[in-house]
Design an enzyme around this catalytic site. Sequence first.
Site, PDB file in Angstrom:
ATOM      1  N   ARG A 176       0.853  -1.191   0.000  1.00  0.00           N
ATOM      2  CA  ARG A 176       0.000   0.000   0.000  1.00  0.00           C
ATOM      3  C   ARG A 176       0.882   1.232   0.000  1.00  0.00           C
ATOM      4  O   ARG A 176       1.738   1.383   0.867  1.00  0.00           O
ATOM      5  CB  ARG A 176      -0.871   0.027   1.273  1.00  0.00           C
ATOM      6  CG  ARG A 176      -1.964  -0.962   1.281  1.00  0.00           C
ATOM      7  CD  ARG A 176      -3.100  -0.581   2.211  1.00  0.00           C
ATOM      8  NE  ARG A 176      -2.749   0.022   3.473  1.00  0.00           N
ATOM      9  CZ  ARG A 176      -3.640   0.383   4.385  1.00  0.00           C
ATOM     10  NH1 ARG A 176      -4.930   0.194   4.168  1.00  0.00           N
ATOM     11  NH2 ARG A 176      -3.272   0.916   5.528  1.00  0.00           N
ATOM     12  N   THR A 207      -1.290   7.352  -0.478  1.00  0.00           N
ATOM     13  CA  THR A 207      -2.630   7.176  -1.059  1.00  0.00           C
ATOM     14  C   THR A 207      -3.363   5.944  -0.516  1.00  0.00           C
ATOM     15  O   THR A 207      -4.575   5.821  -0.692  1.00  0.00           O
ATOM     16  CB  THR A 207      -2.531   7.003  -2.585  1.00  0.00           C
ATOM     17  OG1 THR A 207      -1.804   5.784  -2.842  1.00  0.00           O
ATOM     18  CG2 THR A 207      -1.807   8.166  -3.233  1.00  0.00           C
ATOM     19  N   ASP A 251       0.153  -3.386  11.828  1.00  0.00           N
ATOM     20  CA  ASP A 251       0.667  -3.734  10.499  1.00  0.00           C
ATOM     21  C   ASP A 251       1.123  -5.190  10.519  1.00  0.00           C
ATOM     22  O   ASP A 251       2.134  -5.536  11.135  1.00  0.00           O
ATOM     23  CB  ASP A 251       1.831  -2.794  10.142  1.00  0.00           C
ATOM     24  CG  ASP A 251       2.276  -2.985   8.706  1.00  0.00           C
ATOM     25  OD1 ASP A 251       2.598  -4.136   8.330  1.00  0.00           O
ATOM     26  OD2 ASP A 251       2.292  -2.010   7.953  1.00  0.00           O
ATOM     27  N   ASP A 264       4.783  -5.999   9.237  1.00  0.00           N
ATOM     28  CA  ASP A 264       5.828  -5.576  10.181  1.00  0.00           C
ATOM     29  C   ASP A 264       5.854  -6.473  11.407  1.00  0.00           C
ATOM     30  O   ASP A 264       6.920  -6.824  11.912  1.00  0.00           O
ATOM     31  CB  ASP A 264       5.594  -4.119  10.603  1.00  0.00           C
ATOM     32  CG  ASP A 264       6.017  -3.139   9.524  1.00  0.00           C
ATOM     33  OD1 ASP A 264       6.799  -3.534   8.632  1.00  0.00           O
ATOM     34  OD2 ASP A 264       5.555  -1.984   9.558  1.00  0.00           O
TER      35      ASP A 264
HETATM   36  C1  PRP Z   1      -1.195  -5.040   4.149  1.00  0.00           C
HETATM   37  C2  PRP Z   1      -1.965  -6.332   4.194  1.00  0.00           C
HETATM   38  C3  PRP Z   1      -2.773  -6.289   2.935  1.00  0.00           C
HETATM   39  C4  PRP Z   1      -3.084  -4.820   2.795  1.00  0.00           C
HETATM   40  C5  PRP Z   1      -4.493  -4.572   3.237  1.00  0.00           C
HETATM   41  O1  PRP Z   1      -0.099  -5.135   3.327  1.00  0.00           O
HETATM   42  O2  PRP Z   1      -1.152  -7.454   4.329  1.00  0.00           O
HETATM   43  O3  PRP Z   1      -2.097  -6.775   1.805  1.00  0.00           O
HETATM   44  O4  PRP Z   1      -2.177  -4.116   3.651  1.00  0.00           O
HETATM   45  O5  PRP Z   1      -4.846  -3.247   3.015  1.00  0.00           O
HETATM   46  P1  PRP Z   1      -5.910  -2.814   1.924  1.00  0.00           P
HETATM   47  O6  PRP Z   1      -7.082  -3.748   2.060  1.00  0.00           O
HETATM   48  O7  PRP Z   1      -6.237  -1.404   2.310  1.00  0.00           O
HETATM   49  O8  PRP Z   1      -5.269  -2.908   0.574  1.00  0.00           O
HETATM   50  P2  PRP Z   1       0.939  -3.929   3.147  1.00  0.00           P
HETATM   51  O9  PRP Z   1       0.541  -3.103   1.980  1.00  0.00           O
HETATM   52  O10 PRP Z   1       1.119  -3.236   4.452  1.00  0.00           O
HETATM   53  O11 PRP Z   1       2.256  -4.665   2.702  1.00  0.00           O
HETATM   54  P3  PRP Z   1       3.178  -5.704   3.528  1.00  0.00           P
HETATM   55  O12 PRP Z   1       2.373  -6.972   3.707  1.00  0.00           O
HETATM   56  O13 PRP Z   1       4.331  -5.875   2.614  1.00  0.00           O
HETATM   57  O14 PRP Z   1       3.542  -5.082   4.836  1.00  0.00           O
HETATM   58  N1  URA Z   2      -2.570  -3.442   6.586  1.00  0.00           N
HETATM   59  C1  URA Z   2      -2.267  -3.955   7.810  1.00  0.00           C
HETATM   60  O1  URA Z   2      -1.283  -4.694   7.952  1.00  0.00           O
HETATM   61  N2  URA Z   2      -3.070  -3.637   8.849  1.00  0.00           N
HETATM   62  C2  URA Z   2      -4.137  -2.846   8.722  1.00  0.00           C
HETATM   63  O2  URA Z   2      -4.839  -2.595   9.723  1.00  0.00           O
HETATM   64  C3  URA Z   2      -4.446  -2.319   7.453  1.00  0.00           C
HETATM   65  C4  URA Z   2      -3.640  -2.647   6.401  1.00  0.00           C
END
Ligand code: PRP
Ligand code: URA
Length: 209
Positions: free
Chosen positions: A104, A108, A200, A203
């Site tokens: 994400r 945005t 998150d 993380d």
């Molecule tokens: C997180 C999560 C999803 C997304 C959900 O990933 O694992 O993929 O956010 O959010 P959304 O429904 O608003 O799209 P992130 O983009 O943080 O990436 P990561 O898993 O690499 O930390």
């Molecule tokens: N991605 C995450 O990992 N946690 C949230 O709450 C939303 C998006």
Amino acid sequence: MNKVVITDHPLIQHKLTLMRKTSTGSKDFRELLTEITMLMGYEVTKDLQLRDVEIETPIQKTMAKELDGKKLAIVPILRAGIGMVDGFISLIPAAKVGHIGLYRDPETCEPVEYYCKLPQDIGEREVFLVDPMLATGGSATAAIELLRARGAKNIRMINLVAAPEGIAAVHEKYPEVNIYVASVDEKLNDHKYIVPGLGDAGDRLFGTK
Ligand code: PRP
Ligand code: URA
């Protein structure tokens, strides 16, 4: 019509509570996610087709059931989806694994694609799309779009925690995709994080914060 299945077994709910706690470190967070995935797997695989086969027990020949050999694929959305692969693979070891890389954008909150590698015959496979978090639904709908573009027809989505907004977004665009989730939380906050959520997921899984 899109179905939402909430897997609210007491063991799942207990383990999810542990995962939500800020004091839970990466090692426990990873282990709990694998355990919950396996428990959710029971519900997610409930409608897999069986066929009759003749086998021989030490006592006699008999008819028994086995999986109908339907091809499956587990597709995690990177990174956090990786945390749900081992649990599923241990239940269905013959499944192939594809990967979709999305993050994400911090400004945005829109998904940005950076990787996609799927089994060549993805169109013939039942796809289990896995990601612990369904927040705005942007990543989920982008992943489903990628899968569809490569021929996938049967997709089910498995999340740990979802926001109502994310479920609605997937519903609206892909009414045929069923969603399995351990908890539908209250809402999104101003930063599009799930409330109360667990923070998150990527993380916390990989210790990057
Ligand atoms: C997180 C999560 C999803 C997304 C959900 O990933 O694992 O993929 O956010 O959010 P959304 O429904 O608003 O799209 P992130 O983009 O943080 O990436 P990561 O898993 O690499 O930390
Ligand atoms: N991605 C995450 O990992 N946690 C949230 O709450 C939303 C998006």
